[in-house]
Design a protein around this motif. Structure first.
Motif, PDB file in Angstrom:
ATOM      1  N   TRP A  56      18.223 120.582  28.787  1.00 55.46           N
ATOM      2  CA  TRP A  56      18.836 120.103  27.521  1.00 55.46           C
ATOM      3  C   TRP A  56      20.191 120.058  27.617  1.00 55.46           C
ATOM      4  O   TRP A  56      20.587 118.884  27.091  1.00 55.46           O
ATOM      5  CB  TRP A  56      18.356 120.773  26.409  1.00 55.46           C
ATOM      6  CG  TRP A  56      18.870 120.394  25.149  1.00 55.46           C
ATOM      7  CD1 TRP A  56      18.347 119.282  24.420  1.00 55.46           C
ATOM      8  CD2 TRP A  56      20.047 120.738  24.569  1.00 55.46           C
ATOM      9  NE1 TRP A  56      19.385 119.051  23.164  1.00 55.46           N
ATOM     10  CE2 TRP A  56      20.232 119.905  23.294  1.00 55.46           C
ATOM     11  CE3 TRP A  56      20.953 121.670  24.883  1.00 55.46           C
ATOM     12  CZ2 TRP A  56      21.369 120.216  22.419  1.00 55.46           C
ATOM     13  CZ3 TRP A  56      22.065 122.159  23.876  1.00 55.46           C
ATOM     14  CH2 TRP A  56      22.076 121.384  22.609  1.00 55.46           C
ATOM     15  N   ALA A  57      20.791 121.013  27.859  1.00 52.31           N
ATOM     16  CA  ALA A  57      22.456 121.027  27.934  1.00 52.31           C
ATOM     17  C   ALA A  57      23.047 119.777  28.512  1.00 52.31           C
ATOM     18  O   ALA A  57      24.381 119.455  28.275  1.00 52.31           O
ATOM     19  CB  ALA A  57      23.181 122.291  28.645  1.00 52.31           C
ATOM     20  N   ALA A  58      22.340 119.102  29.450  1.00 46.98           N
ATOM     21  CA  ALA A  58      22.779 117.855  30.193  1.00 46.98           C
ATOM     22  C   ALA A  58      22.794 116.708  29.470  1.00 46.98           C
ATOM     23  O   ALA A  58      23.496 115.701  29.643  1.00 46.98           O
ATOM     24  CB  ALA A  58      22.251 117.678  31.541  1.00 46.98           C
ATOM     25  N   LEU A  59      22.109 116.632  28.293  1.00 49.01           N
ATOM     26  CA  LEU A  59      21.703 115.674  27.683  1.00 49.01           C
ATOM     27  C   LEU A  59      22.924 115.040  26.668  1.00 49.01           C
ATOM     28  O   LEU A  59      23.210 114.139  26.773  1.00 49.01           O
ATOM     29  CB  LEU A  59      20.329 115.557  26.716  1.00 49.01           C
ATOM     30  CG  LEU A  59      18.926 115.782  27.633  1.00 49.01           C
ATOM     31  CD1 LEU A  59      17.983 115.964  26.692  1.00 49.01           C
ATOM     32  CD2 LEU A  59      18.856 114.596  28.512  1.00 49.01           C
ATOM     33  N   PRO A  60      23.355 115.981  25.926  1.00 49.88           N
ATOM     34  CA  PRO A  60      24.399 115.665  24.756  1.00 49.88           C
ATOM     35  C   PRO A  60      25.698 115.725  25.710  1.00 49.88           C
ATOM     36  O   PRO A  60      26.681 115.227  24.942  1.00 49.88           O
ATOM     37  CB  PRO A  60      24.291 116.866  23.797  1.00 49.88           C
ATOM     38  CG  PRO A  60      23.677 118.019  24.582  1.00 49.88           C
ATOM     39  CD  PRO A  60      22.935 117.350  25.317  1.00 49.88           C
ATOM     40  N   ALA A  61      25.981 116.307  26.677  1.00 53.40           N
ATOM     41  CA  ALA A  61      27.183 116.625  27.280  1.00 53.40           C
ATOM     42  C   ALA A  61      27.912 115.326  28.146  1.00 53.40           C
ATOM     43  O   ALA A  61      27.233 114.416  28.748  1.00 53.40           O
ATOM     44  CB  ALA A  61      27.011 117.642  28.629  1.00 53.40           C
ATOM     45  N   SER A  92      26.067 104.313  23.749  1.00 49.98           N
ATOM     46  CA  SER A  92      25.560 106.040  23.891  1.00 49.98           C
ATOM     47  C   SER A  92      26.477 106.619  24.786  1.00 49.98           C
ATOM     48  O   SER A  92      26.587 107.980  24.124  1.00 49.98           O
ATOM     49  CB  SER A  92      24.217 105.950  24.358  1.00 49.98           C
ATOM     50  OG  SER A  92      24.087 105.448  25.544  1.00 49.98           O
ATOM     51  N   LYS A  93      27.069 106.218  25.716  1.00 48.25           N
ATOM     52  CA  LYS A  93      28.109 107.161  26.480  1.00 48.25           C
ATOM     53  C   LYS A  93      29.115 107.577  25.711  1.00 48.25           C
ATOM     54  O   LYS A  93      29.716 108.679  25.735  1.00 48.25           O
ATOM     55  CB  LYS A  93      28.144 106.280  27.838  1.00 48.25           C
ATOM     56  CG  LYS A  93      27.140 106.175  28.815  1.00 48.25           C
ATOM     57  CD  LYS A  93      27.670 105.550  30.048  1.00 48.25           C
ATOM     58  CE  LYS A  93      26.598 105.386  30.999  1.00 48.25           C
ATOM     59  NZ  LYS A  93      26.950 104.593  32.276  1.00 48.25           N
ATOM     60  N   ARG A  94      29.866 106.716  25.172  1.00 48.16           N
ATOM     61  CA  ARG A  94      30.963 107.122  24.255  1.00 48.16           C
ATOM     62  C   ARG A  94      30.686 107.714  23.340  1.00 48.16           C
ATOM     63  O   ARG A  94      31.613 108.662  22.644  1.00 48.16           O
ATOM     64  CB  ARG A  94      31.795 105.659  23.693  1.00 48.16           C
ATOM     65  CG  ARG A  94      32.264 104.702  24.897  1.00 48.16           C
ATOM     66  CD  ARG A  94      32.953 103.590  24.294  1.00 48.16           C
ATOM     67  NE  ARG A  94      34.250 104.029  23.546  1.00 48.16           N
ATOM     68  CZ  ARG A  94      35.035 103.267  23.040  1.00 48.16           C
ATOM     69  NH1 ARG A  94      34.794 101.854  23.014  1.00 48.16           N
ATOM     70  NH2 ARG A  94      36.020 103.803  22.276  1.00 48.16           N
ATOM     71  N   VAL A  95      29.261 107.729  22.671  1.00 52.98           N
ATOM     72  CA  VAL A  95      29.157 108.744  21.543  1.00 52.98           C
ATOM     73  C   VAL A  95      29.198 110.085  21.832  1.00 52.98           C
ATOM     74  O   VAL A  95      29.514 110.918  21.289  1.00 52.98           O
ATOM     75  CB  VAL A  95      27.670 108.072  20.930  1.00 52.98           C
ATOM     76  CG1 VAL A  95      26.996 109.200  20.023  1.00 52.98           C
ATOM     77  CG2 VAL A  95      27.695 106.725  20.006  1.00 52.98           C
ATOM     78  N   ARG A  96      28.630 110.163  23.237  1.00 54.99           N
ATOM     79  CA  ARG A  96      28.426 111.644  23.467  1.00 54.99           C
ATOM     80  C   ARG A  96      29.493 112.245  23.925  1.00 54.99           C
ATOM     81  O   ARG A  96      29.749 113.552  24.188  1.00 54.99           O
ATOM     82  CB  ARG A  96      27.472 111.791  24.763  1.00 54.99           C
ATOM     83  CG  ARG A  96      25.977 111.554  24.525  1.00 54.99           C
ATOM     84  CD  ARG A  96      25.027 111.620  25.521  1.00 54.99           C
ATOM     85  NE  ARG A  96      25.337 110.626  26.826  1.00 54.99           N
ATOM     86  CZ  ARG A  96      25.801 110.676  27.820  1.00 54.99           C
ATOM     87  NH1 ARG A  96      26.058 111.850  28.220  1.00 54.99           N
ATOM     88  NH2 ARG A  96      25.851 109.916  28.936  1.00 54.99           N
ATOM     89  N   GLY A  97      30.816 111.680  23.722  1.00 56.82           N
ATOM     90  CA  GLY A  97      32.198 112.029  24.045  1.00 56.82           C
ATOM     91  C   GLY A  97      33.053 112.103  22.703  1.00 56.82           C
ATOM     92  O   GLY A  97      34.015 112.414  22.718  1.00 56.82           O
ATOM     93  N   TRP A 134      29.851 113.476  17.229  1.00 56.97           N
ATOM     94  CA  TRP A 134      28.410 113.867  17.871  1.00 56.97           C
ATOM     95  C   TRP A 134      28.507 115.230  18.054  1.00 56.97           C
ATOM     96  O   TRP A 134      27.295 115.857  17.986  1.00 56.97           O
ATOM     97  CB  TRP A 134      28.649 112.862  19.332  1.00 56.97           C
ATOM     98  CG  TRP A 134      27.316 113.542  20.110  1.00 56.97           C
ATOM     99  CD1 TRP A 134      27.644 114.124  21.216  1.00 56.97           C
ATOM    100  CD2 TRP A 134      25.923 113.160  19.829  1.00 56.97           C
ATOM    101  NE1 TRP A 134      26.201 114.159  21.765  1.00 56.97           N
ATOM    102  CE2 TRP A 134      25.229 113.873  20.921  1.00 56.97           C
ATOM    103  CE3 TRP A 134      25.098 112.495  18.883  1.00 56.97           C
ATOM    104  CZ2 TRP A 134      23.998 113.569  21.208  1.00 56.97           C
ATOM    105  CZ3 TRP A 134      23.911 112.216  19.318  1.00 56.97           C
ATOM    106  CH2 TRP A 134      23.295 112.954  20.022  1.00 56.97           C
ATOM    107  N   LEU A 135      29.512 115.879  18.289  1.00 61.50           N
ATOM    108  CA  LEU A 135      29.329 117.446  18.778  1.00 61.50           C
ATOM    109  C   LEU A 135      28.784 118.001  17.617  1.00 61.50           C
ATOM    110  O   LEU A 135      28.030 119.008  17.316  1.00 61.50           O
ATOM    111  CB  LEU A 135      30.834 117.868  19.436  1.00 61.50           C
ATOM    112  CG  LEU A 135      30.786 119.369  19.654  1.00 61.50           C
ATOM    113  CD1 LEU A 135      31.873 119.421  20.844  1.00 61.50           C
ATOM    114  CD2 LEU A 135      31.375 120.315  18.604  1.00 61.50           C
TER     115      LEU A 135
END
Length: 722
Positions: free
Chosen positions: A191-196, A399-404, A408-409
């Motif tokens: 799971w840790a790879a999904l939001p990272a 979605s890529k920019r959201v995760r950074g 989002w965090l």
């Protein structure tokens, strides 16, 4: 030796140190008592070993907080401070001449650190934080974390939530427990790879605005934070849960969580698997030390317990101050400061206006009430506030920019904290889907990225609900959806919003009209958030409709709309001034620092009441300390242990909630052989009878609208009262 090699060596050393400190922390109180015993018997090694063996064999049910605990706590603080300095030394770049601190600024910076660690009052700790912000952030900086480092962060959060807090001990069979533990370790790593994703956060120069906001938090919230502990509202229950953690597991669990943080922030970022193995080892060792926590794990997500108890452990300087109301409420006060700082930074280019708007946000009636109470929703509110203020990026970026993004965090962290956030998470998913449909084919092709966002956001909450439903304490949502069609329910809801939010709702509506064309996507999500939370709470038991603790989750989206509007509004100062006046006119705070009785419950009387417990119990300890006491008339349990520990007094008492009349209280007092009755006045009792079933009125304690009556058995009265 390459450049990464020293940091890798340091990483290994720190990991081993974390594991050893944690293992030592699990039994440190035994070592301390054995040392004291050995010193009394001659300070020899055999005497120490004999005392240590005897202490381990006589494991008590609960551990007392004594001087050795304080000594070990100071050792842990020193380790945390040294580790922080080491990490800063490893990660910092060579400072420019502009960034160098003068001797005076360096002195103020370290003075702020000492105030936070050692000052006995919460307002001095906030003053220390303001000094650190003023001296430490003299220019704008950037905090950059690589994708690998962020994966370590998320894995550490997952382990702290579900392994350090041992949900895996729920099964009765040992091999099933080990299987669940292994599954959690693997699931967390996947799971840790999904939001990272790589994170880059710009930290603005503090100048005077941000420290000023923190000082205003100190001036406003440090006063009510010292008020008495509420009856009802569960504050006394949550305080005792924190006390249980801090008394029975000091600093063992803290060292475990500290070890996870160490492994995230130090060492080489190119070895995620090796780091993950170290983190999992530390977390498992920590979880093995806390199996007795399982009885209270299922009621609430346990990550919140760590968040609440950690400031108490780190901030209270002496054991005698541990049961100080303001110190144990420090997590809520610092979370309020965090929300105010987030509002300030959202309007940062306009410093004066940003500071005033931050104060106006802080004085919203519902935040005045809960901003300095032990309330599980307070940390969640800060996270949701950060996410709502970043709504534009969360809704409109891919979605890529959201995760950074920092928002989002905060949103993913909030998913670990409270099961009542389900409507908020659902609103985010629905908002993203609506934006995808509006963007057309280009967004539809990125459905895998959107699915990744959904799983990353919802999996922690789903996992907690699985554990919760497996326990007998499960309390689900009743689902009375037919109440949506009752006009009376809507009337109660809107009436409660005016009392609890003041002008915030009206300002949000005006902002929506002004921003409807430029920020359509953002407004759809934020108002969808409001609608989802409101409809969800309206489906609860009718008596809880409009309850202030449920309406707390309406504050972040409405506040984000207002902030977004005020940034663009030219003549905002008059509007903010009126907002401030309206907030103070609806203030639920009294001059004593206590809150209004039963504020925030338009239907059921289930809200906090602030009885004069400190005064009443202090009088009883001084004058009737050896008597058997009956606490009654409340109709609801109360954890008097907080004040008993504060006063270092353990009276012989009976707590009975069934006696709702004075006559019944007198009968029960005779049956239980109590010589003192302390009766809660829930309704108007006038006139108060001077005698009840052989017990004579001796003292009345009143605070605002809450009254306690003390009756003494006639044959045990003071000579001067006879």
């Amino acid at each position: 030796m390459n450049k990464a090699e020293p940091s890798r060596i340091v990483s290994v050393i720190l990991a081993l140190g974390a594991a050893l400190l944690m293992a030592f922390g699990l039994r440190y109180e035994f070592v301390g008592e054995a040392l004291v015993t050995a010193m009394r018997e001659g300070a020899t090694v055999p005497s120490f070993l004999h005392a240590f063996q005897a202490r381990v064999q006589a494991v008590p049910a609960a551990y007392a907080y004594d001087r050795m605990d304080a000594l070990m706590l100071m050792v842990v603080r020193a380790c945390v401070l040294l580790w922080t300095l080491l990490v800063v030394a490893l990660l910092r770049r060579r400072p420019s001449a502009e960034a160098m601190l003068t001797p005076r600024q360096r002195l103020l910076l370290w003075g702020g650190v000492l105030l936070i660690l050692l000052a006995p009052w919460i307002w001095l700790k906030l003053l220390g934080l303001a000094l650190i912000l003023r001296c430490g952030l003299r220019r704008e900086r950037e905090l950059k974390l690589s994708a690998d480092r962020m994966r370590m962060v998320w894995y550490a959060v997952f382990l702290a939530a579900y392994v350090c807090a041992p949900y895996w001990v729920f099964p009765d069979t040992r091999w099933i427990q080990l299987l669940v533990l292994a599954a959690l370790l693997v699931l967390g790593w996947w799971w840790a790879a999904l939001p990272a994703r790589a994170l880059c956060v710009r930290i603005p120069a503090a100048h005077w605005g941000l420290p000023l906001v923190v000082l205003l938090v100190a001036a406003f919230h440090a006063w009510p934070a010292g008020a008495g502990v509420a009856w009802m509202g569960d504050e006394d229950y949550h305080m005792m849960q924190m006390a249980y953690l801090c008394e029975n597991m000091p600093p063992a669990w803290m060292v475990t969580l500290w070890g996870l943080a160490m492994l995230v922030t130090s060492g080489a970022v190119r070895a995620p698997v090796r780091h993950a193995s170290w983190m999992a080892t530390v977390a498992v060792l920590g979880g093995l030390g806390y199996p007795h926590l399982s009885g209270s794990l299922a009621r609430y997500p346990y990550l919140l317990r760590w968040v609440e108890a950690a400031p108490v452990q780190l901030l209270h300087p002496f054991p005698t101050l541990f049961y100080d109301e303001a110190i144990i409420r420090s997590a809520s006060v610092f979370c309020s400061a965090g929300l105010a700082a987030a509002v300030y930074l959202a309007m940062r280019p306009q410093r004066l206006r940003a500071a005033v708007v931050a104060v106006a946000a802080l004085t919203i009636p519902i935040l005045q009430f809960y901003g300095s109470l032990v309330c599980l929703e307070t940390p969640v509110l800060t996270l949701l506030g950060i996410a709502a203020l970043r709504a534009s990026a969360l809704m409109q970026d891919d979605s890529k920019r959201v995760r950074g993004d920092l928002g989002w965090l905060a949103l993913v962290l909030a998913g670990f904290t409270k099961e009542t956030l389900l409507p908020v998470l659902a609103a985010f998913v629905a908002g993203r889907a609506w934006v995808c449909l509006r963007k057309g084919r280009r967004w539809r092709e990125g459905w895998t990225g959107e699915l990744r966002l959904v799983v990353a956001l919802c999996l922690p909450m789903a996992l907690y609900l699985i554990f919760r439903t497996s326990e007998a304490v499960f309390r689900g949502h009743p689902g009375f959806w037919h109440q949506w069609f009752h006009p009376a329910v809507w009337s109660v809801l809107f009436g409660s919003l005016w009392e609890q939010l003041g002008c915030l709702g009206l300002l949000a509506i005006a902002g929506t009209v002004a921003l409807r064309r430029e920020h359509t996507n953002v407004l759809v999500w934020l108002w969808g958030w409001v609608a989802a939370v409101a409809l969800f709470t309206m489906g609860d038991v009718a008596a809880y409709v409009g309850y202030s603790r449920y309406n707390l989750f309406l504050v972040p989206p409405l506040l984000a709309i207002v902030v977004l509007w005020l940034v663009r509004l030219r003549c905002a100062h008059w509007l903010v001034a009126l907002w401030l006046v309206g907030n103070f006119m609806l203030s639920p705070l009294l001059s004593s620092g206590a809150r209004r009785t039963s504020w925030g419950t338009p239907v059921a009387q289930v809200a906090e009441r602030f009885y004069p417990y400190p005064e009443a119990l202090d009088w009883l300890k001084t004058n009737r300390g050896g008597d058997r006491i009956l606490f009654t008339g409340s109709g609801y349990p109360y954890y008097f242990d907080f004040y008993f520990s504060q006063m270092q007094w353990r009276p012989d008492y009976v707590a009975d909630q069934e006696a709702i009349t004075l006559e019944a209280a007198g009968v029960i007092a005779k049956e239980t052989e109590c010589s003192v009755i302390l009766y809660h006045v829930l309704d108007d009792v006038s006139p108060i009878p001077p005698e009840v079933a052989g017990y004579q009125l001796i003292r009345i304690f009143t605070r605002a609208e809450c009254t306690l009556i003390a009756y003494i058995k006639q044959d045990s009265l003071f000579p001067e009262a006879q």
